[in-house]
Scaffold this motif. Structure first.
Motif, PDB file in Angstrom:
ATOM      1  N   LEU A  80      40.057  34.491  41.441  1.00 43.52           N
ATOM      2  CA  LEU A  80      39.462  35.540  42.267  1.00 43.52           C
ATOM      3  C   LEU A  80      38.366  36.177  41.422  1.00 43.52           C
ATOM      4  O   LEU A  80      38.643  36.768  40.364  1.00 43.52           O
ATOM      5  CB  LEU A  80      40.520  36.577  42.646  1.00 43.52           C
ATOM      6  N   ALA A  85      37.814  41.388  42.754  1.00 47.45           N
ATOM      7  CA  ALA A  85      38.530  41.169  41.496  1.00 47.45           C
ATOM      8  C   ALA A  85      38.360  42.381  40.583  1.00 47.45           C
ATOM      9  O   ALA A  85      39.320  42.871  39.978  1.00 47.45           O
ATOM     10  CB  ALA A  85      38.003  39.913  40.812  1.00 47.45           C
ATOM     11  N   GLN A  86      37.118  42.882  40.514  1.00 45.73           N
ATOM     12  CA  GLN A  86      36.848  44.032  39.636  1.00 45.73           C
ATOM     13  C   GLN A  86      37.625  45.262  40.109  1.00 45.73           C
ATOM     14  O   GLN A  86      38.209  45.990  39.326  1.00 45.73           O
ATOM     15  CB  GLN A  86      35.339  44.335  39.652  1.00 45.73           C
ATOM     16  N   ALA A  92      45.634  42.533  42.261  1.00 44.69           N
ATOM     17  CA  ALA A  92      45.349  41.345  43.080  1.00 44.69           C
ATOM     18  C   ALA A  92      46.453  40.310  42.920  1.00 44.69           C
ATOM     19  O   ALA A  92      46.877  39.680  43.894  1.00 44.69           O
ATOM     20  CB  ALA A  92      44.002  40.747  42.683  1.00 44.69           C
ATOM     21  N   GLN A  93      46.943  40.154  41.684  1.00 48.34           N
ATOM     22  CA  GLN A  93      47.990  39.139  41.447  1.00 48.34           C
ATOM     23  C   GLN A  93      49.357  39.613  41.946  1.00 48.34           C
ATOM     24  O   GLN A  93      50.251  38.799  42.163  1.00 48.34           O
ATOM     25  CB  GLN A  93      48.057  38.788  39.963  1.00 48.34           C
ATOM     26  N   ILE A  99      47.097  33.800  43.142  1.00 54.38           N
ATOM     27  CA  ILE A  99      45.881  34.016  42.339  1.00 54.38           C
ATOM     28  C   ILE A  99      46.208  33.817  40.858  1.00 54.38           C
ATOM     29  O   ILE A  99      47.002  34.553  40.272  1.00 54.38           O
ATOM     30  CB  ILE A  99      45.302  35.430  42.595  1.00 54.38           C
ATOM     31  N   VAL A 102      41.884  36.407  37.504  1.00 51.99           N
ATOM     32  CA  VAL A 102      41.112  37.499  38.085  1.00 51.99           C
ATOM     33  C   VAL A 102      39.940  37.751  37.140  1.00 51.99           C
ATOM     34  O   VAL A 102      40.147  38.022  35.953  1.00 51.99           O
ATOM     35  CB  VAL A 102      41.962  38.783  38.223  1.00 51.99           C
ATOM     36  N   TYR A 108      32.345  36.822  34.094  1.00 46.55           N
ATOM     37  CA  TYR A 108      32.608  35.439  34.530  1.00 46.55           C
ATOM     38  C   TYR A 108      32.035  34.389  33.580  1.00 46.55           C
ATOM     39  O   TYR A 108      32.306  33.204  33.723  1.00 46.55           O
ATOM     40  CB  TYR A 108      32.185  35.214  35.978  1.00 46.55           C
ATOM     41  N   ILE A 125      43.432  37.877  33.198  1.00 47.66           N
ATOM     42  CA  ILE A 125      42.620  38.857  33.941  1.00 47.66           C
ATOM     43  C   ILE A 125      41.520  39.329  33.001  1.00 47.66           C
ATOM     44  O   ILE A 125      41.808  39.709  31.861  1.00 47.66           O
ATOM     45  CB  ILE A 125      43.482  40.081  34.329  1.00 47.66           C
ATOM     46  N   THR A 127      38.421  42.030  33.549  1.00 51.05           N
ATOM     47  CA  THR A 127      37.570  42.885  34.384  1.00 51.05           C
ATOM     48  C   THR A 127      36.773  43.836  33.488  1.00 51.05           C
ATOM     49  O   THR A 127      36.463  44.955  33.878  1.00 51.05           O
ATOM     50  CB  THR A 127      38.405  43.684  35.408  1.00 51.05           C
TER      51      THR A 127
END
Ligand code: SAM
Ligand code: SF4
Length: 437
Positions: A80, A85-86, A92-93, A99, A102, A108, A125, A127
């Motif tokens: 994601l 995601a941010q 999210a998970q 997922i 993240v 990325y 993750i 972020t």
């Protein structure tokens, strides 16, 4: 999902900056030996590059994750990415066990490492908002579309009260002069004829005492680059130099996307827009004085908290006053954590629907009038892709209109034509014979 993926598929939603990010992620993954798969169903790794700007866009990310489960119960590795995601991070998970990764929009460039971690059974993750780090980590550009995106600025310090961008993309940052010019050269070498400079507030781009107008002037000297555009601009950052550039630089196309959001000063203040309807209209007048044929487009939000019928009528008035060649309109969507989400007097959904429809109709009327006023013009289009019919191609006029024409030309060619008819969303053109030298 523990084996290392061999193929990938990236699905980007939302703004042009996500399209750019998607291209860069694809280049990065290809460089680490993964092969692109045409469809998500066939890929070992699927990256969902998401948009958080409105609730609908955000919810779509989760329904898309669910759809990736195959009939036999298996599924690809799922990353994601992007603004959902941010904004959601570890949450999210929790929401979806499917997922694996993240990764936010500023992190990325670490995707290959995160994929390796996920292949070892972890659920990484990232972020972080490390600013410009990602740009330095990308491989060079090799292939480009006839019209290529180039992100020069990211993030936003404006904090409009409805908007998540300052939280999901971080503070305003500009990429350095030299890096942007080098990437522009690489895009042109890779086949681009047009470059669209991107930023959440692209006209806030700066490097030392140089602003966007200086950058555009410099890029206009690149041989083989025929056209330059930039988007999205904030009215408060339209400098005199940038306005003047529209009259001075031939390669800068006569099109300006300048969102106003509302025609009511009361609502603009509540939105923390830092411009008024008057200052906005004055800016448009100055731009038109510099480049009389310029096509103006904009963004509008209907149903901001507290918007009355009178406020909305003021929005219709500004649409009439500016006579937009195109515009995007959205129903206000309350975003968690933004000041507007906590405001009183949220507008009823039926009222929003009604206002959106009336605004669409008004914008469509002006768009059609603009297109009709273009009929008979001799101009050049940049061929971008095939049309639906045999022998038909679709190009882009300087004013950003889609132009359908019959030609044997290929994507990337520039064709001289006459605009012969106008529809609400596109034009038809007839190619002119090339003049003998
Ligand atoms: N920076 C640009 C500006 O200031 O106009 C716009 C960037 S934003 C990604 C694109 C558009 O999404 C905005 O112009 C606005 O019209 C719309 N938008 C942003 N937040 C929204 C919200 N909460 N609800 C509805 N539309 C929204
Ligand atoms: Fe969002 Fe306003 Fe920044 Fe545009 S200027 S990105 S609408 S906060």
């Amino acid at each position: 999902m523990t084996s290392a993926p061999k193929t990938f598929h990236i699905k980007s939603f939302g703004c042009q900056m996500n399209v750019y990010d998607g291209e860069r992620m694809a280049e990065l993954l290809s460089d680490t030996g993964l092969a692109p798969a045409g469809r998500g169903e066939d890929a070992d790794l699927v990256v969902l590059n998401t948009c958080h700007i409105r609730e609908k866009a955000s919810e779509k990310a989760y329904s898309d994750v669910g759809r990736l489960r195959r009939d036999d119960g298996s599924r690809p590795m799922i990353a994601l990415a992007g603004c959902v995601a941010q904004a959601e991070g570890a949450e999210a998970q929790v929401r979806s066990k499917m997922i694996d990764i993240v990764v936010g929009p500023q992190a990325y460039h670490r995707l290959p490492e995160l994929v390796a971690e996920a292949s070892r059974g972890r659920r990484p993750i990232d972020t972080g908002l490390p600013g410009l780090a990602k740009f330095g980590a990308f491989p060079g550009r090799r292939r480009a579309a006839p019209s290529a995106f180039l992100t020069v600025q990211e993030g936003c310090d404006k904090f409009c009260t409805y908007c998540v961008v300052p939280y999901t993309r971080g503070a305003e940052i500009s990429r350095p002069w030299g890096d942007v010019i080098a990437e522009a050269h690489a895009l042109v070498d890779g086949g681009a004829r047009e470059i669209v400079l991107l930023g959440q507030n692209v006209n806030a781009w700066r490097d030392g005492n140089r602003g966007l107008a200086d950058l555009i002037a410099k890029l206009s000297h690149i041989d083989g680059l025929e056209r330059i555009r930039y988007t999205t601009s904030h009215p408060a950052d339209m400098t005199d130099a940038l306005i003047a550039a529209h009259g001075e630089i031939d390669k800068l196309m006569p099109y300006l996307h300048l969102p106003v959001q509302s025609g009511s000063d009361r609502i603009l203040r509540a939105m923390n827009r830092s411009h008024s309807t008057d200052s906005y209209v004055r800016t448009i007048e100055q731009v038109r004085a510099a480049r009389p044929d310029i096509a103006i487009s904009g963004d509008f939000i209907v149903g901001f908290p507290g918007e009355t019928e009178e406020d909305f009528l003021a929005t219709l008035e500004i649409v009439d006053e500016v006579q937009y060649a195109a515009a995007y309109s959205f129903k206000y969507s309350a975003r968690p954590g933004t000041p507007a989400a906590a405001m009183d007097a949220q507008v009823e959904p039926e009222i929003m629907d009604d206002r959106l429809r009336r605004l669409h109709d008004r914008i469509a009327k002006h768009q059609l009038a603009f297109n009709r006023s273009s009929v008979g013009k001799d101009t050049r289009v940049l061929i971008e892709r095939k049309g639906r019919q045999l022998g038909q191609m679709i190009g882009r006029s300087p004013w950003m209109q889609s132009v359908h024409l019959e030609t044997s030309a290929a994507p990337g060619d520039m064709i001289d034509l006459t605009l012969v008819s106008a529809g609400p969303n596109s034009m038809s053109g007839a190619a002119r014979a090339a003049k003998a030298a």
